[in-house]
Motif scaffolding. Sequence first.
Motif, short mmCIF file in Angstrom:
data_model
loop_
_atom_site.label_atom_id
_atom_site.label_comp_id
_atom_site.label_asym_id
_atom_site.label_seq_id
_atom_site.Cartn_x
_atom_site.Cartn_y
_atom_site.Cartn_z
N SER A 138 -2.87 7.10 -12.33
CA SER A 138 -2.82 7.90 -11.10
C SER A 138 -1.45 8.51 -10.80
O SER A 138 -1.33 9.31 -9.88
N GLY A 139 -0.45 8.09 -11.55
CA GLY A 139 0.90 8.59 -11.29
C GLY A 139 1.60 7.90 -10.14
O GLY A 139 2.71 8.28 -9.77
N VAL A 140 0.98 6.88 -9.56
CA VAL A 140 1.56 6.15 -8.43
C VAL A 140 2.35 4.95 -8.93
O VAL A 140 1.87 4.19 -9.77
N GLU A 141 3.56 4.80 -8.41
CA GLU A 141 4.40 3.66 -8.76
C GLU A 141 4.21 2.57 -7.71
O GLU A 141 4.74 2.67 -6.60
N LEU A 142 3.43 1.55 -8.04
CA LEU A 142 3.20 0.46 -7.09
C LEU A 142 4.48 -0.35 -6.89
O LEU A 142 5.21 -0.62 -7.85
N GLU A 143 4.71 -0.76 -5.66
CA GLU A 143 5.89 -1.57 -5.32
C GLU A 143 5.45 -3.00 -5.03
O GLU A 143 4.50 -3.23 -4.27
N GLY A 172 4.30 -10.85 -15.65
CA GLY A 172 3.94 -9.93 -16.72
C GLY A 172 2.62 -9.24 -16.45
O GLY A 172 2.47 -8.03 -16.73
N LEU A 173 1.67 -9.97 -15.90
CA LEU A 173 0.39 -9.37 -15.54
C LEU A 173 0.59 -8.31 -14.46
O LEU A 173 0.02 -7.21 -14.54
N GLY A 174 1.41 -8.63 -13.47
CA GLY A 174 1.67 -7.66 -12.42
C GLY A 174 2.32 -6.39 -12.95
O GLY A 174 1.97 -5.28 -12.54
N GLU A 175 3.24 -6.54 -13.89
CA GLU A 175 3.91 -5.37 -14.47
C GLU A 175 2.94 -4.55 -15.32
O GLU A 175 3.02 -3.32 -15.36
N GLU A 176 2.01 -5.22 -15.98
CA GLU A 176 1.00 -4.49 -16.75
C GLU A 176 0.08 -3.70 -15.82
O GLU A 176 -0.30 -2.56 -16.12
N VAL A 177 -0.25 -4.29 -14.69
CA VAL A 177 -1.05 -3.57 -13.69
C VAL A 177 -0.29 -2.35 -13.20
O VAL A 177 -0.84 -1.25 -13.10
N ARG A 178 0.98 -2.52 -12.90
CA ARG A 178 1.80 -1.40 -12.43
C ARG A 178 1.84 -0.28 -13.48
O ARG A 178 1.76 0.91 -13.15
N ARG A 179 1.96 -0.66 -14.76
CA ARG A 179 2.00 0.33 -15.84
C ARG A 179 0.69 1.12 -15.92
O ARG A 179 0.70 2.36 -16.02
N ARG A 180 -0.42 0.40 -15.85
CA ARG A 180 -1.72 1.06 -15.97
C ARG A 180 -1.99 1.97 -14.78
O ARG A 180 -2.56 3.06 -14.93
N VAL A 181 -1.59 1.52 -13.58
CA VAL A 181 -1.78 2.37 -12.40
C VAL A 181 -0.91 3.61 -12.50
O VAL A 181 -1.36 4.73 -12.18
N ARG A 182 0.30 3.44 -12.96
CA ARG A 182 1.21 4.59 -13.11
C ARG A 182 0.63 5.61 -14.09
O ARG A 182 0.67 6.82 -13.86
N GLU A 183 0.09 5.13 -15.21
CA GLU A 183 -0.48 6.03 -16.21
C GLU A 183 -1.76 6.69 -15.72
O GLU A 183 -2.04 7.85 -16.04
N ASN A 201 0.84 -1.19 0.00
CA ASN A 201 0.00 0.00 0.00
C ASN A 201 0.88 1.25 0.00
O ASN A 201 1.70 1.43 0.91
N PRO A 202 0.75 2.12 -1.00
CA PRO A 202 1.50 3.38 -0.96
C PRO A 202 1.06 4.22 0.23
O PRO A 202 -0.05 4.05 0.75
N THR A 203 1.90 5.11 0.69
CA THR A 203 1.58 5.94 1.85
C THR A 203 0.25 6.67 1.64
O THR A 203 0.06 7.38 0.66
N GLY A 204 -0.67 6.42 2.57
CA GLY A 204 -1.96 7.09 2.52
C GLY A 204 -2.93 6.57 1.48
O GLY A 204 -4.02 7.13 1.31
N ARG A 205 -2.57 5.51 0.77
CA ARG A 205 -3.44 4.96 -0.29
C ARG A 205 -3.57 3.45 -0.10
O ARG A 205 -2.84 2.83 0.66
N LYS A 206 -4.53 2.87 -0.80
CA LYS A 206 -4.71 1.42 -0.80
C LYS A 206 -4.44 0.91 -2.22
O LYS A 206 -5.02 1.40 -3.18
N ALA A 207 -3.56 -0.09 -2.30
CA ALA A 207 -3.16 -0.60 -3.61
C ALA A 207 -4.37 -1.10 -4.41
O ALA A 207 -4.47 -0.84 -5.61
N TRP A 208 -5.27 -1.80 -3.75
CA TRP A 208 -6.39 -2.38 -4.49
C TRP A 208 -7.28 -1.30 -5.11
O TRP A 208 -7.81 -1.49 -6.23
N GLU A 209 -7.43 -0.18 -4.44
CA GLU A 209 -8.25 0.90 -4.98
C GLU A 209 -7.60 1.50 -6.23
O GLU A 209 -8.28 1.83 -7.20
N LEU A 210 -6.27 1.63 -6.20
CA LEU A 210 -5.55 2.15 -7.35
C LEU A 210 -5.64 1.19 -8.54
O LEU A 210 -5.81 1.61 -9.68
#
Length: 306
Positions: free
Chosen positions: A290-295, A277-288, A231-240
């Motif tokens: 909301s601007g958040v880089e999921l870890e 690969g699916l996880g990386e695609e999720v990270r890419r879409r979230v980044r585009e 979970n990023p600071t102050g956010r919930k990963a699943w919501e992103l």
Amino acid sequence: MFADLTADLKARMPELRGRLDANAPMAPLSWFRTGGPAQVLFAPTDEDDLAYFLARLDRSIPVLVVGLGSNLLVRDGGFQGVVIRLAKGFTDIAVEPGNRIRAGAGAADVKVARTAAEAGIAGLSFLRGIPGTIGGALRMNGGAYGGETKDVLVEARGVTRAGEKVSYTNAQMGFTYRHAGVPEDVIFTQALFEGRPGNPDEILAEMNTITEARSSTQPVNTRTGGSTFKNPTGRKAWELVDAAGCRGLRVGDAQVSEMHCNFLINHGSASAADIEGLGEEVRRRVREHSGVELEWEIKRVGLSLG
């Protein structure tokens, strides 16, 4: 298939008591049930056996420690080095005076929670919500349902890569969110926890509530690795992930869970590459979106194919 190192290791370690296996399948040891083999799989008999092994192991050989494999993705090329599995010999759980519980690093978190409950020790119920072992909880400051390992740990014991036995107080663990500051090459072997006096029936009821909450909100009893991203600071990963339109997203037999979209699922024949690969695609879409880089929270290890 990797080169077989077991004969050489046995020759260098004549007093070794644990089991060594060459090119051992890792898929059965991971909740995702996928991935390549371990070049060497070592199951130490106890802490002394582990220390003996590490003290004589060539420092250039990589080492990976696994417990239940609930937070682990082994890539399809397997792990080149030694995988150490802490199972029998590291699963003892004992109640001690002062509302304390001592547990081996290979003990399942849920079993520690239940032992504490039956002994009338409150404060460890959150462990019921973590599908792993005590070793993983120590390494990641595992937490769930309002509790974290740092809240109840008194001290932890382990063995360094050089075979030296060490211990750490809570303060020395350097706990932060889903992280411990102890050197990565330390293999935890045991932990001492302290709770507070409680009513066994009330504690067990709290654990049942956690069980029901998990069953109703998470894809339990599936081939999954638990929470995929921190979970990023102050956010919930699943919501992103949800906001980025990734709920139900699929790559082959790998899918973002419809029930809880911070979980990835192997529906049967997904490769580790599909899941990662699916996880990386999720990270890419979230980044585009909301601007958040999921870890990643899931530990990804080993070699990729191709």
